[in-house]
Design a protein around this motif. Structure first.
Motif, PDB file in Angstrom:
ATOM      1  N   VAL A  19       1.034  -1.364  -0.027  1.00  0.00           N
ATOM      2  CA  VAL A  19       0.406  -0.015   0.165  1.00  0.00           C
ATOM      3  C   VAL A  19       0.677   1.632  -0.584  1.00  0.00           C
ATOM      4  O   VAL A  19       0.961   2.530  -0.773  1.00  0.00           O
ATOM      5  N   GLN A  20       2.024   1.259   0.588  1.00  0.00           N
ATOM      6  CA  GLN A  20       2.854   2.117   1.009  1.00  0.00           C
ATOM      7  C   GLN A  20       2.007   3.844   0.943  1.00  0.00           C
ATOM      8  O   GLN A  20       2.544   5.020   0.354  1.00  0.00           O
ATOM      9  N   TYR A  21       1.708   4.223   1.890  1.00  0.00           N
ATOM     10  CA  TYR A  21       0.404   5.067   2.275  1.00  0.00           C
ATOM     11  C   TYR A  21       1.240   6.108   2.793  1.00  0.00           C
ATOM     12  O   TYR A  21       2.513   5.976   3.666  1.00  0.00           O
ATOM     13  N   ALA A  22       1.182   7.855   1.911  1.00  0.00           N
ATOM     14  CA  ALA A  22       1.841   8.357   2.249  1.00  0.00           C
ATOM     15  C   ALA A  22       1.448   9.935   2.054  1.00  0.00           C
ATOM     16  O   ALA A  22       0.958   9.622   1.408  1.00  0.00           O
ATOM     17  N   ASP A  23       1.061  10.402   2.912  1.00  0.00           N
ATOM     18  CA  ASP A  23       0.340  11.886   2.626  1.00  0.00           C
ATOM     19  C   ASP A  23       1.552  12.605   2.215  1.00  0.00           C
ATOM     20  O   ASP A  23       1.475  14.225   2.292  1.00  0.00           O
ATOM     21  N   ILE A  24       1.395  12.936   0.564  1.00  0.00           N
ATOM     22  CA  ILE A  24       2.679  13.509  -0.106  1.00  0.00           C
ATOM     23  C   ILE A  24       2.039  13.456  -1.765  1.00  0.00           C
ATOM     24  O   ILE A  24       1.277  12.427  -1.705  1.00  0.00           O
ATOM     25  N   GLY A  66       2.943  -6.802   2.955  1.00  0.00           N
ATOM     26  CA  GLY A  66       3.829  -5.891   3.584  1.00  0.00           C
ATOM     27  C   GLY A  66       3.866  -4.569   4.103  1.00  0.00           C
ATOM     28  O   GLY A  66       3.216  -3.984   2.258  1.00  0.00           O
ATOM     29  N   ASP A  67       5.061  -3.351   3.242  1.00  0.00           N
ATOM     30  CA  ASP A  67       5.031  -2.355   3.299  1.00  0.00           C
ATOM     31  C   ASP A  67       3.908  -1.580   3.356  1.00  0.00           C
ATOM     32  O   ASP A  67       3.303  -0.923   2.013  1.00  0.00           O
ATOM     33  N   ILE A  68       3.079  -1.547   4.449  1.00  0.00           N
ATOM     34  CA  ILE A  68       1.389  -0.610   4.718  1.00  0.00           C
ATOM     35  C   ILE A  68       1.704   0.909   4.438  1.00  0.00           C
ATOM     36  O   ILE A  68       1.144   1.445   3.872  1.00  0.00           O
ATOM     37  N   ILE A  69       3.272   1.648   5.135  1.00  0.00           N
ATOM     38  CA  ILE A  69       3.617   2.971   4.792  1.00  0.00           C
ATOM     39  C   ILE A  69       4.498   2.960   3.602  1.00  0.00           C
ATOM     40  O   ILE A  69       5.675   2.550   4.182  1.00  0.00           O
ATOM     41  N   ASP A  70       4.523   4.262   3.534  1.00  0.00           N
ATOM     42  CA  ASP A  70       6.254   4.015   2.664  1.00  0.00           C
ATOM     43  C   ASP A  70       7.304   5.086   3.526  1.00  0.00           C
ATOM     44  O   ASP A  70       6.645   5.867   4.196  1.00  0.00           O
ATOM     45  N   GLY A  71       8.200   4.524   2.815  1.00  0.00           N
ATOM     46  CA  GLY A  71       9.438   4.911   4.148  1.00  0.00           C
ATOM     47  C   GLY A  71       9.417   6.623   4.013  1.00  0.00           C
ATOM     48  O   GLY A  71      10.167   6.983   4.738  1.00  0.00           O
ATOM     49  N   PHE A  72       9.363   7.093   2.835  1.00  0.00           N
ATOM     50  CA  PHE A  72       9.284   9.166   3.149  1.00  0.00           C
ATOM     51  C   PHE A  72       8.468   9.735   4.238  1.00  0.00           C
ATOM     52  O   PHE A  72       8.432  10.369   5.078  1.00  0.00           O
ATOM     53  N   ASN A  73       7.263   8.131   5.082  1.00  0.00           N
ATOM     54  CA  ASN A  73       7.171   9.125   6.009  1.00  0.00           C
ATOM     55  C   ASN A  73       8.579   9.138   7.178  1.00  0.00           C
ATOM     56  O   ASN A  73       7.977  10.704   8.399  1.00  0.00           O
ATOM     57  N   LYS A  74       9.084   8.460   7.279  1.00  0.00           N
ATOM     58  CA  LYS A  74      10.273   9.087   8.137  1.00  0.00           C
ATOM     59  C   LYS A  74      10.684  10.194   8.529  1.00  0.00           C
ATOM     60  O   LYS A  74      10.502  11.246   9.412  1.00  0.00           O
TER      61      LYS A  74
END
Length: 339
Positions: A19-24, A66-74
């Motif tokens: 899913v790799q969600y991020a608010d971007i 897996g990869d439920i949210i994206d690394g950009f969130n960090k």
């Protein structure tokens, strides 16, 4: 005996990956060749949840690969917020609009590289992404030892599911001062001499898997899996294994394979109980039927690279002799006959 025109499945379950969600705003993959739809991935998850909640036979559980949210969130200090947003969608699925008031199906979360970009291993073990324990703190099923995130569960008599930890041996989620980190570094450096270890080795072929965004399975985890499958063989159970990383070279791009995929395949091949292996990570998806073992290797296409007007999820109906995947959007319909 005549075939019933419409057999009722023993149980059904939902599947979704990356899913790799991020608010971007939308962006691109690492090599800037593929568009990624960070915000609209949430709507695609919502579409899946609505479909599952409105289906005549409610899924017994959901596999989130897996990869439920994206690394950009960090880097934006948004990891917790993004995770809460996505988990809220998972929690609002079944029962809403069905008039039954039933609780949403249990979600079994697999851990991928983006989980470790956002959280430490100890934080993940204490989070809602640890589905080896029920919300009340009781264990879901037998689990591997230590901080390995691997466990088994049985949704129906005669059927077992095993969730594997594909980053047990990895540079991700391990303290740089730890023995696990230095062992993983020694392994990857045998094949990859790039300064940036997210760049695959120069060579063609299977060695391209030795990158920092992949990982592998420790001997401890493989021994545990061997014992789980030995027990399943004896009971004549049918086992589906799930992992973020694929393990069959013909079911994925080599760049997405687990580091020691060959060791895991050898274990699968030494047991009669495994019927299917499901993974994510490769956003294009893939499939291979290993005719030597009869095991189906399904790599599920990822939500993150699915355009907002499309979909990427599936529902699997399980029968005595087969599993039927009903795909949506980029996920194709398939039948997995049991050997």
């Amino acid at each position: 005996m005549g075939e019933c025109p419409q057999q009722t499945p023993l149980f059904t379950f939902g599947v979704i990956a990356d899913v790799q969600y991020a608010d971007i705003d939308d962006g691109y993959n690492y090599s800037r060749t593929r568009r990624r739809y960070y915000r609209s991935s949430l709507q695609l998850l919502r579409n899946a949840q609505e479909s599952w909640s409105e289906s005549a036979v409610k899924p017994a559980f959901i596999l989130q690969l897996g990869d439920i949210i994206d690394g950009f969130n960090k880097s934006r200090d948004a990891s917790e917020r993004a995770l809460d947003t996505v988990l809220r969608e998972f929690g609002s699925g079944s029962g809403s609009g069905s008039g039954s008031g039933s609780s949403p199906p249990e979600v079994h979360h697999v851990w991928g590289n983006h989980e470790f970009y956002n959280f430490s291993r100890s934080a993940l073990l204490g989070s809602k992404l640890n589905s080896a324990v029920h919300p009340d703190g009781s264990p879901t099923g037998a689990r591997a030892g230590g901080d390995i995130y691997a466990y088994r569960f049985s949704p129906f008599p005669g059927f077992t599911f095993v969730v594997l930890d594909a980053y047990d041996v990895s540079l991700l989620g391990r303290e740089e001062s730890s023995e696990q980190y230095s062992n993983a570094m020694n392994l990857i450096r045998q094949y990859n001499s790039n300064e940036d270890l997210n760049c695959p080795p120069e060579c063609e072929g299977l060695q391209q898997r030795f990158t920092m965004f992949n990982g592998g399975f420790s001997k401890e985890q493989l021994d545990w899996l061997h014992s789980v499958l030995s027990s399943a063989d004896e009971k004549r159970e049918k086992v589906t294994i799930v992992s973020h990383l694929p393990v069959h070279p013909l079911s994925t791009d080599p760049i997405c394979l687990a580091w020691n995929f060959d060791e895991l395949l050898a274990i699968i091949r030494s047991h009669s109980s495994v019927v299917c292996f499901m993974a994510g990570h490769d956003h294009d998806g893939g499939y291979h039927w290993d005719k030597d073992t009869g095991v189906h290797h399904l790599t599920l296409a990822g939500v993150i690279e699915t355009p907002p007007d499309d979909n990427a999820f599936g529902t699997v109906s399980v029968y005595e002799d087969r599993m039927e995947l009903k795909g949506n959007g980029r996920i194709m319909d398939q039948v997995f006959g049991f050997p």
